[in-house]
Design a protein around this motif. Structure first.
Motif, PDB file in Angstrom:
ATOM      1  N   ILE A 349       0.852  -1.189   0.000  1.00 14.20           N
ATOM      2  CA  ILE A 349       0.000   0.000   0.000  1.00 14.20           C
ATOM      3  C   ILE A 349       0.886   1.237   0.000  1.00 14.20           C
ATOM      4  O   ILE A 349       1.725   1.421   0.887  1.00 14.20           O
ATOM      5  CB  ILE A 349      -0.935   0.024   1.226  1.00 14.20           C
ATOM      6  CG1 ILE A 349      -1.914  -1.161   1.173  1.00 14.20           C
ATOM      7  CG2 ILE A 349      -1.703   1.334   1.299  1.00 14.20           C
ATOM      8  CD1 ILE A 349      -2.826  -1.254   2.388  1.00 14.20           C
ATOM      9  N   LEU A 350       0.704   2.084  -1.010  1.00 13.14           N
ATOM     10  CA  LEU A 350       1.408   3.359  -1.124  1.00 13.14           C
ATOM     11  C   LEU A 350       0.417   4.500  -0.947  1.00 13.14           C
ATOM     12  O   LEU A 350      -0.656   4.485  -1.567  1.00 13.14           O
ATOM     13  CB  LEU A 350       2.055   3.494  -2.502  1.00 13.14           C
ATOM     14  CG  LEU A 350       3.318   2.691  -2.810  1.00 13.14           C
ATOM     15  CD1 LEU A 350       3.606   2.755  -4.296  1.00 13.14           C
ATOM     16  CD2 LEU A 350       4.497   3.219  -2.022  1.00 13.14           C
ATOM     17  N   ILE A 351       0.754   5.477  -0.137  1.00 20.44           N
ATOM     18  CA  ILE A 351      -0.081   6.658   0.024  1.00 20.44           C
ATOM     19  C   ILE A 351       0.446   7.742  -0.915  1.00 20.44           C
ATOM     20  O   ILE A 351       1.576   8.210  -0.774  1.00 20.44           O
ATOM     21  CB  ILE A 351      -0.074   7.162   1.487  1.00 20.44           C
ATOM     22  CG1 ILE A 351      -0.448   6.011   2.437  1.00 20.44           C
ATOM     23  CG2 ILE A 351      -1.027   8.335   1.640  1.00 20.44           C
ATOM     24  CD1 ILE A 351      -1.808   5.390   2.175  1.00 20.44           C
ATOM     25  N   LYS A 352      -0.380   8.129  -1.876  1.00 20.89           N
ATOM     26  CA  LYS A 352       0.045   9.065  -2.926  1.00 20.89           C
ATOM     27  C   LYS A 352      -0.527  10.453  -2.656  1.00 20.89           C
ATOM     28  O   LYS A 352      -1.725  10.602  -2.424  1.00 20.89           O
ATOM     29  CB  LYS A 352      -0.436   8.559  -4.296  1.00 20.89           C
ATOM     30  CG  LYS A 352      -0.016   9.434  -5.471  1.00 20.89           C
ATOM     31  CD  LYS A 352      -0.470   8.799  -6.782  1.00 20.89           C
ATOM     32  CE  LYS A 352      -0.044   9.633  -7.989  1.00 20.89           C
ATOM     33  NZ  LYS A 352      -0.812  10.916  -8.059  1.00 20.89           N
ATOM     34  N   GLY A 353       0.359  11.453  -2.700  1.00 23.93           N
ATOM     35  CA  GLY A 353      -0.056  12.827  -2.468  1.00 23.93           C
ATOM     36  C   GLY A 353       0.612  13.425  -1.244  1.00 23.93           C
ATOM     37  O   GLY A 353       0.151  14.435  -0.705  1.00 23.93           O
TER      38      GLY A 353
END
Length: 502
Positions: A349-353
């Motif tokens: 899981i990557l958190i983008k932004g």
């Protein structure tokens, strides 16, 4: 072709072998362009100049493209669609800040460096320095694979196709064409929740595509980007479909829970999800969303008592879908636990932004596997900091936290929290700068979309192939034979005084 001879560390989960070092290298595309000019008297279908690319797309998409003899229909003018991909928030100052941040760093080339020894071409596990091997760069990168998680994700290069929605608005080849083009080059394609092709259509396109110059290797697995629905049962359905399509990496976009003030789109009255009913394919194909929509009331079709469907009530369906994925309020950090349960421990899981280092630490604290340092290409907040300007601070904060925990627990060898970068990438040197400052890979969006708008699938492939060739050739020219050779020592801040090492 050689395979990576490195062995997993003690805390790494076993994985399939890394992709081979690309042979011939990506840089060979540079010479292919010259050969095509000499042998076939043909010039590139899309400009190779990153600063002329946007203007070429503007001109092509402003007028009708005539039908072709091979059966392709005429393509009407698409000026509003061009504005949607090219425009930014407010006065566009964040888009400009992205470029200033990248241009504020300069590469410092090194000469006559033989570089590290690469696996000898054609002999697995054997080191060599023959001419063929010496001409190759090892652009491979490994992401994720930390303790308690699934196996690492190995990439042929540090480049991922960014999630971009509504691609049918730019060209009829849409996502299925771009996904296939990226797959041929060994680049993972990120499926956007706002796609105009379904997850299943994109998966079918990837299944029919193999990586060039790799003996028919299967295309890399897609990544899935989530615009996070309010309804967790809809979220669960989307993630199940993405996993069924082979996705192991989930990009959770957290900076677009509502639409920004975008003058280009406002002046054209263009919001594709509502005005043209584009970009809703994944929602309209989702069984859980369709069931909830049907239960919401009667449709607008001819038959009385018919349940609401996207087919008989497209506006109602579009309003229902956009209210789910753009709910006008963000989620709390604690909700990452919901995604972890739905996505599974064997997926990343990557958190983008992410722009602030404290937010990167919060993402790590709440169980994410990494972040994408990004400001959505300047499309969300006007007057914000350039994305690359924050990358070193994010990297420093995360690596310091990792080192502190390692000292406290006396642990070693844990795979680092993954940090990726996007926003403003246009050239191979841009990619190298981001890697030198601590990113492990980058996401590329707008340039490939301009290529798509100009010449469809082949235009998208040409643009991505050119960017990879530029990266590969620039690595060669600055004296770096692998990604491991890059670091802050290869950069100089513009205007900084020169300091000789004595």
């Amino acid at each position: 072709m050689g395979q990576d001879s490195r062995k997993p560390g003690g805390n790494e989960t076993p994985s399939s072998p890394q992709p081979p070092i690309r042979d011939p290298p990506y840089a060979e595309y540079l010479y292919d362009i010259y050969r095509t000019r000499v042998m076939a008297d043909q010039l590139p279908i899309v400009t190779t100049d990153p600063y002329l690319l946007e203007e070429q797309a503007r001109k092509v998409m402003a007028k009708e493209v005539a039908a072709t003899g091979d059966g392709r229909d005429a393509i009407p003018p698409r000026p509003a669609a061009f504005g949607y991909i090219a425009g930014g928030a407010g006065a566009g100052t964040t888009m400009a800040a992205n470029r200033r941040a990248l241009d504020s760093w300069a590469l410092v080339p090194r000469m006559m460096r033989t570089g590290r020894r690469l696996p000898k071409t054609g002999t697995e596990g054997t080191e060599g320095t023959d001419a063929a091997t010496a001409a190759l760069r090892d652009l491979r990168v490994r992401l994720f694979g930390g303790p308690g998680r699934g196996p690492p994700v190995d990439l042929s290069s540090p480049v991922v196709m960014a999630p971009v929605g509504v691609q049918c608005a730019y060209h009829p080849d849409r996502e299925v064409g771009v996904a296939a083009a990226c797959a041929e080059l060994g680049v993972p394609f990120s499926i956007s929740t706002a796609s105009s092709s379904s997850i299943e259509e994109i998966k079918a396109s990837l299944d029919g595509t193999s990586v060039e110059d790799s003996a028919g290797s299967p295309s890399p697995a897609p990544w899935y980007q989530l615009y996070w629905p309010q309804d967790d049962t809809i979220t669960a359905s989307l993630l199940q479909r993405a996993r069924a399509a082979g996705a192991r990496v989930l990009l959770v976009t957290v900076d677009t829970f509502t639409i920004a003030w975008r003058p280009t789109d406002l002046d054209a009255g263009y919001l594709p999800f509502l005005t043209t009913n584009e970009g809703n394919a994944i929602g309209f194909n989702d069984p859980v969303f369709r069931k909830k929509l049907a239960e919401s009331g009667e449709g607008e079709g001819e038959g009385e008592g018919e349940p609401t469907t996207p087919e008989n009530s497209p506006l109602a369906a579009a309003l229902g879908w956009t209210s789910e994925v753009f709910p006008r309020r963000g989620r709390p950090w604690s909700d990452i636990a919901i995604l972890r349960k739905l996505w599974g421990d064997d997926g990343a899981i990557l958190i983008k932004g992410i722009q602030h280092p404290d937010d990167a630490l919060l993402a790590r604290q709440h169980g994410a596997d990494g972040v994408v340092v990004s400001n959505h290409g300047g499309r969300q907040v006007d007057g914000a900091v350039g994305s690359l300007e924050m990358l070193p601070e994010v990297v420093a904060a995360v690596r310091e936290a990792e080192a502190r925990e390692a000292r406290e627990t006396e642990s070693i060898g844990a795979q680092p929290f993954t940090i990726l970068f996007d926003s403003g990438i246009r050239t191979g040197s841009d990619i190298i700068k981001a890697l030198c400052l601590g990113a492990q890979a980058v996401l590329v969006g707008r340039p490939v979309m301009y290529g798509l708008g100009i010449a469809g699938r082949e235009g998208a492939k040409h643009t991505m192939a050119g960017l990879l060739a530029d990266l590969d050739q620039t690595m060669n020219l600055i004296g770096c034979s692998s990604i491991a050779d890059l670091g802050p020592h290869m950069l100089r801040k513009s205007g900084a005084p020169f300091k000789a090492a004595l």
